[in-house]
Design a protein around this motif. Sequence first.
Motif, short mmCIF file in Angstrom:
data_model
loop_
_atom_site.label_atom_id
_atom_site.label_comp_id
_atom_site.label_asym_id
_atom_site.label_seq_id
_atom_site.Cartn_x
_atom_site.Cartn_y
_atom_site.Cartn_z
N GLU A 8 37.24 38.11 32.03
CA GLU A 8 36.85 37.95 30.62
C GLU A 8 37.58 39.16 29.73
OE1 GLU A 8 33.78 36.20 33.21
OE2 GLU A 8 34.60 38.37 33.12
N ALA A 9 37.63 40.27 30.20
CA ALA A 9 38.34 41.26 29.34
C ALA A 9 40.03 40.78 29.18
CB ALA A 9 38.15 42.60 30.09
N ALA A 10 40.42 40.38 30.50
CA ALA A 10 41.81 39.83 30.48
C ALA A 10 41.93 38.91 29.43
CB ALA A 10 42.31 39.51 31.71
N GLU A 11 41.14 37.83 29.43
CA GLU A 11 41.27 36.75 28.54
C GLU A 11 41.15 37.21 27.13
OE1 GLU A 11 41.92 33.41 28.60
OE2 GLU A 11 41.94 33.43 30.91
N TRP A 12 40.25 38.22 26.56
CA TRP A 12 40.13 38.97 25.41
C TRP A 12 41.60 39.55 24.91
CZ3 TRP A 12 41.00 43.53 23.17
CH2 TRP A 12 40.41 43.66 21.78
N TYR A 13 42.13 40.25 26.00
CA TYR A 13 43.46 40.91 25.58
C TYR A 13 44.61 39.81 25.38
CZ TYR A 13 42.44 45.57 26.91
OH TYR A 13 41.92 46.93 26.81
N LYS A 14 44.61 38.81 26.20
CA LYS A 14 45.44 37.47 25.90
C LYS A 14 45.33 37.02 24.65
CE LYS A 14 46.27 34.68 29.50
NZ LYS A 14 46.03 33.89 30.52
N ASN A 15 43.92 36.86 24.34
CA ASN A 15 43.86 36.05 22.82
C ASN A 15 44.23 37.10 21.51
OD1 ASN A 15 43.03 33.59 24.03
ND2 ASN A 15 41.00 34.37 24.10
N GLU A 16 43.87 38.38 21.92
CA GLU A 16 43.76 39.46 20.79
C GLU A 16 45.25 39.91 20.47
OE1 GLU A 16 41.50 40.18 18.31
OE2 GLU A 16 40.54 38.61 19.14
#
Length: 96
Positions: A8-16
Amino acid sequence: MNLKVSKEAAEWYKNEMDLKQGDYIQYYVQLYGGIPTVHPNYSLGVSIGKAENIAIKDVVEGITFYFNSDDAWFLEEFDMEVVFEKEELEFIFHKK
């Protein structure tokens, strides 16, 4: 001395940060300001990095999250976990 980044944190970084598979995220040590840590007067910064001088890493969702060898001392006595909860990144330090 481990680094673990949740999916979930990796996805946040990818999006942001508009990251793509194969990109690198470097955590680096700085004085004051930034992500609070267990080390008094030190905090973490984050930047898009390069595939060089990697000492500690975790690869999640095709993104390599890492500390370079200059900043590896920061996790000498700790494991660091990055999670995304309640719409916010959280950095958890576990004493070894």
